[in-house]
Write a protein that holds these residues in place. Structure first.
Motif, PDB file in Angstrom:
ATOM      1  N   LEU A 255       0.800  -1.233  -0.016  1.00 24.94           N
ATOM      2  CA  LEU A 255       0.064  -0.049  -0.036  1.00 24.94           C
ATOM      3  C   LEU A 255       0.731   1.333   0.098  1.00 24.94           C
ATOM      4  O   LEU A 255       0.164   2.152  -0.303  1.00 24.94           O
ATOM      5  CB  LEU A 255      -0.842   0.137   1.504  1.00 24.94           C
TER       6      LEU A 255
ATOM      7  N   GLN B 161      -4.192   0.191  10.759  1.00 24.04           N
ATOM      8  CA  GLN B 161      -5.532   0.587  11.064  1.00 24.04           C
ATOM      9  C   GLN B 161      -6.367  -0.285  10.559  1.00 24.04           C
ATOM     10  O   GLN B 161      -7.246  -0.934  10.945  1.00 24.04           O
ATOM     11  CB  GLN B 161      -5.632   1.869  10.536  1.00 24.04           C
ATOM     12  N   PHE B 162      -5.898  -0.861   9.145  1.00 23.44           N
ATOM     13  CA  PHE B 162      -6.905  -1.827   8.465  1.00 23.44           C
ATOM     14  C   PHE B 162      -7.073  -3.232   9.046  1.00 23.44           C
ATOM     15  O   PHE B 162      -8.190  -3.748   9.325  1.00 23.44           O
ATOM     16  CB  PHE B 162      -6.255  -2.031   7.078  1.00 23.44           C
TER      17      PHE B 162
ATOM     18  N   ASP C  42       1.771   2.756   2.561  1.00 21.21           N
ATOM     19  CA  ASP C  42       1.187   3.391   3.659  1.00 21.21           C
ATOM     20  C   ASP C  42       0.946   2.552   5.209  1.00 21.21           C
ATOM     21  O   ASP C  42       0.154   1.861   5.114  1.00 21.21           O
ATOM     22  CB  ASP C  42      -0.098   3.812   3.348  1.00 21.21           C
TER      23      ASP C  42
ATOM     24  N   LEU D 252     -11.647   8.304  12.038  1.00 25.65           N
ATOM     25  CA  LEU D 252     -11.872   7.915  10.809  1.00 25.65           C
ATOM     26  C   LEU D 252     -13.460   7.905  10.428  1.00 25.65           C
ATOM     27  O   LEU D 252     -13.760   7.934   9.512  1.00 25.65           O
ATOM     28  CB  LEU D 252     -11.238   6.852  10.140  1.00 25.65           C
TER      29      LEU D 252
ATOM     30  N   GLU E 179       0.704   3.407   8.252  1.00 25.68           N
ATOM     31  CA  GLU E 179      -0.531   3.514   9.045  1.00 25.68           C
ATOM     32  C   GLU E 179      -1.943   3.030   8.607  1.00 25.68           C
ATOM     33  O   GLU E 179      -2.616   2.592   9.336  1.00 25.68           O
ATOM     34  CB  GLU E 179      -0.492   5.322   9.404  1.00 25.68           C
ATOM     35  N   LYS E 180      -2.046   3.280   7.309  1.00 23.38           N
ATOM     36  CA  LYS E 180      -3.403   2.381   6.801  1.00 23.38           C
ATOM     37  C   LYS E 180      -3.321   1.116   7.021  1.00 23.38           C
ATOM     38  O   LYS E 180      -4.355   0.598   7.273  1.00 23.38           O
ATOM     39  CB  LYS E 180      -3.352   2.888   5.374  1.00 23.38           C
TER      40      LYS E 180
ATOM     41  N   GLU F  94      -7.022   6.395  16.875  1.00 26.35           N
ATOM     42  CA  GLU F  94      -6.879   7.083  15.421  1.00 26.35           C
ATOM     43  C   GLU F  94      -7.954   6.464  14.506  1.00 26.35           C
ATOM     44  O   GLU F  94      -8.454   7.276  13.510  1.00 26.35           O
ATOM     45  CB  GLU F  94      -5.244   6.864  14.867  1.00 26.35           C
ATOM     46  N   LEU F  95      -8.236   5.389  14.714  1.00 20.95           N
ATOM     47  CA  LEU F  95      -9.298   4.518  13.778  1.00 20.95           C
ATOM     48  C   LEU F  95     -10.611   5.153  14.102  1.00 20.95           C
ATOM     49  O   LEU F  95     -11.222   5.580  13.250  1.00 20.95           O
ATOM     50  CB  LEU F  95      -9.326   3.218  14.344  1.00 20.95           C
TER      51      LEU F  95
ATOM     52  N   MET G  29     -12.358   1.427   4.156  1.00 17.75           N
ATOM     53  CA  MET G  29     -10.908   2.022   4.137  1.00 17.75           C
ATOM     54  C   MET G  29     -10.373   2.331   2.579  1.00 17.75           C
ATOM     55  O   MET G  29      -9.114   2.825   2.530  1.00 17.75           O
ATOM     56  CB  MET G  29      -9.956   1.359   4.979  1.00 17.75           C
ATOM     57  N   GLN G  30     -11.164   2.109   1.584  1.00 18.64           N
ATOM     58  CA  GLN G  30     -10.900   2.120   0.148  1.00 18.64           C
ATOM     59  C   GLN G  30      -9.653   1.601  -0.173  1.00 18.64           C
ATOM     60  O   GLN G  30      -8.680   2.172  -0.346  1.00 18.64           O
ATOM     61  CB  GLN G  30     -10.788   3.642  -0.106  1.00 18.64           C
ATOM     62  N   ILE G  31      -9.589   0.314   0.359  1.00 17.26           N
ATOM     63  CA  ILE G  31      -8.326  -0.596  -0.119  1.00 17.26           C
ATOM     64  C   ILE G  31      -8.813  -1.724  -0.993  1.00 17.26           C
ATOM     65  O   ILE G  31      -9.790  -2.472  -0.633  1.00 17.26           O
ATOM     66  CB  ILE G  31      -7.866  -1.281   1.185  1.00 17.26           C
TER      67      ILE G  31
END
Length: 293
Positions: free
Chosen positions: A184, A192-193, A186, A266, A188-189, A262-263, A223-225
């Motif tokens: 990714l 979180q995912f 990323d 969102l 952090e993403k 943090e999650l 999460m747009q993954i």
């Protein structure tokens, strides 16, 4: 992939420093644990100790342990090739026990690939609670041989055994998250995912592969993954392991509060998936009722 292996090898077994003064029943203070990568040379060792805040002249005040590259392979060979794991154990870890309820906080120094959140996720899966953790390398490295070392040190510190299933799931989670972060671009993403999927699976006590895959798909959308089939399979197998550990979700979220805080920012709506589960259960109950009417 090579970065992942170095990192994970690192993460999984090297060092652990349990720097807590524990007063035993006889009034004697137990020495803190310091575990260092066995392949550190003299200069590298001095650098790591400085980063961990340990005076080399006071090493006799610690229970010092070294972790070898062979140890790394023992715990990582199930997930990574030997060439990826590498041939040198360099990472070291300092773990300091905190008061109950304070959670896990991780700091990395000279670790360029594995994030603090990845460590937190994996440590909570292992059942570790309330600890300050510092992971350090002698120079910029991905992070080697730390996770299993930290788990073993925690066992010595608390006297509580961590099951092999928990250690395996934590190691597996670290590998999966690190590889996803690389894909990714990323970190952090990625962390979180995985935390979101773990939350939803544990919240609904979802155990079969079909429902777990539905959770994964739902989280992808949120999460747009977009995952590959192989990634979905890896995550599904990981979540089956995690669900078998009988983790307390409230404790998990408290211990890894940095990630879940943090999650929550969102504003991800988790109600839709649970509505699907509830609707499916209602249909089943209606069908069963019709059989006896």
């Amino acid at each position: 992939m090579k970065k992942t292996g170095i990192l994970l090898a690192a993460l999984v077994m090297t060092g652990t420093l349990l720097c807590q003064s524990v007063v035993l029943a006889d009034g004697v203070e137990e020495k803190p644990y310091l575990s260092l990568g066995a392949d550190l040379n003299k200069k590298e060792k001095a650098t790591v100790l400085e980063l961990l805040g340990v005076d080399e002249d006071e090493l006799d005040e610690y229970t010092v342990v070294t972790v070898t590259n062979q140890d790394e392979h023992k715990y990582l060979d199930n997930y990574l090739s030997a060439s990826v794991i590498g041939s040198r154990a360099l990472s070291s870890v300092l773990v300091e026990k905190k008061e109950k309820g304070e959670g896990i906080d991780v700091t990395t120094k000279n670790i360029t690939y594995c994030t603090e959140g990845m460590y937190e996720n994996a440590l909570t899966t292992a059942g570790i609670e309330d600890a300050d953790v510092i992971v350090a390398g002698p120079f910029n490295i991905t992070g080697t041989a730390a996770l299993v070392g930290a788990m073993n040190a925690y066992e010595d510190m608390t006297g509580e055994a961590i099951s092999q299933e928990s250690k395996d799931a934590a190691t597996n989670e670290l590998v999966v998250t690190s590889e996803l972060a690389e894909e990714l671009e990323d970190s952090e993403k990625a962390e979180q995912f995985l935390a979101l999927i773990k939350e939803e699976v544990l919240s609904a006590d979802i155990q079969n592969e079909e429902d777990i895959n539905e959770v994964i798909g739902d989280c992808e959308e949120k999460m747009q993954i977009e995952l590959t089939d192989e990634q979905r399979q890896q995550i599904a197998e990981l979540m089956e392991k995690i669900n078998d550990l009988d983790l307390d979700l409230d404790v998990l979220k408290q211990q890894a509060s940095d990630i879940y805080d943090e999650l929550s920012k969102l504003n991800i709506n988790t109600e839709r998936f649970f509505a699907k589960i509830q609707a499916a259960l209602s249909q089943i109950l209606e069908y069963l009722s019709s059989l006896f009417s």
